[in-house]
Design an enzyme around this catalytic site. Structure first.
Site, PDB file in Angstrom:
ATOM      1  N   SER A 253      -7.353   8.014 -13.184  1.00  0.00           N
ATOM      2  CA  SER A 253      -7.608   6.805 -13.965  1.00  0.00           C
ATOM      3  C   SER A 253      -6.417   5.876 -13.862  1.00  0.00           C
ATOM      4  O   SER A 253      -5.278   6.322 -13.721  1.00  0.00           O
ATOM      5  CB  SER A 253      -7.825   7.170 -15.426  1.00  0.00           C
ATOM      6  OG  SER A 253      -6.602   7.653 -15.946  1.00  0.00           O
ATOM      7  N   LYS A 254      -6.712   4.595 -13.981  1.00  0.00           N
ATOM      8  CA  LYS A 254      -5.626   3.635 -13.798  1.00  0.00           C
ATOM      9  C   LYS A 254      -4.652   3.639 -14.967  1.00  0.00           C
ATOM     10  O   LYS A 254      -3.585   3.064 -14.886  1.00  0.00           O
ATOM     11  CB  LYS A 254      -6.164   2.243 -13.483  1.00  0.00           C
ATOM     12  CG  LYS A 254      -6.922   1.569 -14.572  1.00  0.00           C
ATOM     13  CD  LYS A 254      -7.325   0.174 -14.114  1.00  0.00           C
ATOM     14  CE  LYS A 254      -8.308  -0.416 -15.095  1.00  0.00           C
ATOM     15  NZ  LYS A 254      -9.141  -1.450 -14.567  1.00  0.00           N
ATOM     16  N   ARG A 255      -5.006   4.306 -16.037  1.00  0.00           N
ATOM     17  CA  ARG A 255      -4.055   4.447 -17.140  1.00  0.00           C
ATOM     18  C   ARG A 255      -2.891   5.342 -16.735  1.00  0.00           C
ATOM     19  O   ARG A 255      -1.795   5.232 -17.259  1.00  0.00           O
ATOM     20  CB  ARG A 255      -4.740   5.065 -18.370  1.00  0.00           C
ATOM     21  CG  ARG A 255      -5.436   4.030 -19.174  1.00  0.00           C
ATOM     22  CD  ARG A 255      -6.096   4.614 -20.409  1.00  0.00           C
ATOM     23  NE  ARG A 255      -6.708   3.520 -21.133  1.00  0.00           N
ATOM     24  CZ  ARG A 255      -6.171   2.968 -22.212  1.00  0.00           C
ATOM     25  NH1 ARG A 255      -5.039   3.412 -22.695  1.00  0.00           N
ATOM     26  NH2 ARG A 255      -6.785   1.979 -22.809  1.00  0.00           N
ATOM     27  N   ARG A 469       4.485  -1.025 -17.106  1.00  0.00           N
ATOM     28  CA  ARG A 469       4.488   0.389 -17.496  1.00  0.00           C
ATOM     29  C   ARG A 469       5.856   1.023 -17.306  1.00  0.00           C
ATOM     30  O   ARG A 469       6.329   1.789 -18.136  1.00  0.00           O
ATOM     31  CB  ARG A 469       3.497   1.149 -16.618  1.00  0.00           C
ATOM     32  CG  ARG A 469       2.132   1.023 -17.105  1.00  0.00           C
ATOM     33  CD  ARG A 469       1.504   2.423 -17.147  1.00  0.00           C
ATOM     34  NE  ARG A 469       0.107   2.187 -17.344  1.00  0.00           N
ATOM     35  CZ  ARG A 469      -0.759   2.267 -16.379  1.00  0.00           C
ATOM     36  NH1 ARG A 469      -0.415   2.690 -15.197  1.00  0.00           N
ATOM     37  NH2 ARG A 469      -2.008   1.969 -16.615  1.00  0.00           N
TER      38      ARG A 469
END
Ligand code: GLU
Length: 498
Positions: A253-255, A469
């Protein structure tokens, strides 16, 4: 003998995903190894979420990886059009067959009724799904409601008892009870098909012999097989590939990891290395070699050797492989050409130069000012964010709110980015100068650089996301508990609104 034809059928609803490229690679290897054909179809039945930008990005990304197709929306072919939004007449025609044969029925249930039904089923912990209410309508009732122009959908009938049993090339026999299968909507109230209906109709009309897709579709396969049966068509052979995973084994997932192919392109990975790495997902060459081309993989391809243990997409391993390519597969001349093409891509440079010109006196001033456009993650630590009036908590909040807002920003345009920053600053009650400070540091590594709004727009969402991030991480990260609080605050304070 039946010609082998496989397809990749992406929905153009977001960034070109590495999972799409992975499934495309295996479909292509399988088809070509069998002397067959690999085609590309665009599944844009979701009219709200589909965009032509996403479609062209997906095509460009697959092309960049060298995963070419022999029929598709860009090149046409004998089974076109290859975009579902252009095939409505076919679906309208085909649904009539199912209605005439009684395999499909019109459902006039209102959204309120369906919501109530769902709530009741949830409360009773019963299986969720349509209860067959409109199956009880007589032909006269249906005709009368149609004459009154009452909104409706068309659903498929599904048996109540027994199991659907089918063969999967990797998993063998799969058995799913019909009770678990919903009476799927085939045609929506606007007359357009759902994914399930268009997918089956198209796979049949495009003579797809093997459907090789991600395992998330296993539970949809009974519906699809039932449709083949209702039509009297021979179904394709199914193969459900294991899903790509994050290193912690959760679904990719891109998270947790960059999932857009564009990120890898923008970070300076070689397409050959990316596609080689995708080829290692569940697959090993018979001689165990790690470096191989698509052509070599195709020549050795044998689907039965694909392993089902969840393949881990590990960016560090990909980076290692990319380095190996640069060191061992690329000559110095090629390195120069590849680097030049990557670093000085005309569309990017044309936007960077105007930002620089006013700020430099000599060419030697360029790299210190604009080097961050060519770098990965900036070398920053918590001290880089020292500020007279903002503490680390506020800074993390700014960075996280900005990230969430950007992720919801359609098109990620320069003006949209600017507007987002201005409105977030206002809502957080911060001076725009202070608000932008952490963004400058996160993006460029310095408190002063070229306009941060322009820089973000040139770098694009994927790189921006990675840098925001990274900045949050060097500031100590955000625990799950903190994230919950932040999420709540973000929502309360209007989320992404103006
Ligand atoms: N449009 C579907 C997707 O986005 C295709 C699934 C299939 O291959 O049947 O993944």
């Amino acid at each position: 003998m039946l010609k082998v034809r496989t397809r990749i059928a992406p929905s153009p609803t977001g960034d070109p995903h590495v999972g799409t490229a992975y499934i495309a690679l295996f479909n292509r290897c399988f088809a070509h190894q069998q002397g067959g054909e690999f085609i590309l179809r665009i599944e844009d039945t979701d009219q709200v979420r589909s965009t032509s930008k996403s479609e062209s990005d997906i095509l460009a990304a697959l092309r960049w990886l060298g995963l070419s197709w022999c029929e598709g929306p860009d090149i046409g072919g004998p089974c076109g059009p290859y975009r579902q939004s252009e095939r409505s007449a076919l679906y309208s025609e085909e649904i009539k067959t199912l209605l005439d044969r009684g395999h499909a029925f019109r459902c006039f249930c209102t959204a309120d009724r369906l919501n109530e039904l769902r709530a009741r089923q949830m409360q009773e912990k019963a299986a969720l799904g349509y209860d067959g209410h409109c199956l009880k309508l007589s032909q006269e009732e249906v005709t009368a409601m149609l004459e009154q122009g009452i909104e409706h959908v068309i659903r498929m009938r599904v048996p109540k008892e027994g199991d659907c049993v089918f063969h999967d090339m990797l998993r063998g026999e799969i058995r799913i009870a019909w009770q678990q299968i919903d009476m799927q909507v085939l045609i929506k109230s606007d007359g357009l098909p759902t994914y399930h209906f268009a997918n089956v109709v198209d796979d049949h009309h495009m003579q797809i012999s093997h459907v090789i897709r991600g395992e998330e579709w296993i539970n949809s396969t009974p519906k699809h097989l039932l449709l083949y049966q209702y039509f009297g068509w021979t179904p394709p052979t199914y193969c459900h590939m294991p899903l790509l995973r994050n290193p912690d084994k959760s679904k990719l997932s891109k998270r947790k990891n960059p999932t857009s192919i564009n990120y890898y392109r923008d970070m300076g990975y070689l397409p050959q290395a990316v596609v080689n790495y995708l080829g290692q997902m569940g697959w090993t060459m018979p001689d165990g070699r790690e470096v191989f081309s698509v052509a070599e993989m195709t020549a050795a391809f044998d689907l039965s050797r694909v392993s089902l243990g969840g393949p881990v997409f590990d960016v560090d391993k990909l980076t290692w492989l990319n380095g190996k390519y640069l060191r061992e597969q690329v000559s110095d001349e090629e390195f120069i050409r590849l680097y030049r093409d990557w670093a000085f891509a005309a569309h990017k440079v044309a936007r960077i130069v105007p930002l620089l010109k006013d700020r430099v006196d000599r060419f030697t001033d360029v790299a210190p000012l604009a080097g961050f456009f060519l770098a990965g993650l900036p070398a920053i630590d918590a001290d880089s964010f020292a500020h007279k009036s903002l503490d680390a908590e506020v800074i993390k909040r700014i960075l996280q709110f900005t990230l969430w807002s950007f992720e919801n920003l359609p098109g990620f345009s320069r003006d949209g980015i600017e507007h987002t920053c201005m409105s977030l600053a206002a809502r957080m009650d911060l001076k725009i100068r202070d608000f932008l400070f952490p963004l400058f540091v996160a993006m460029s590594g310095k408190a002063v650089s070229t306009s941060v709004v322009d820089s973000i727009s040139i770098l694009g969402l994927d790189i921006t996301r990675a840098r925001l991030r990274h900045a949050i991480t060097v500031l100590g990260g955000i625990s799950n508990k903190e994230a919950k609080v932040l999420e709540k605050d973000f929502q309360q304070f209007g989320g992404i609104g103006d």
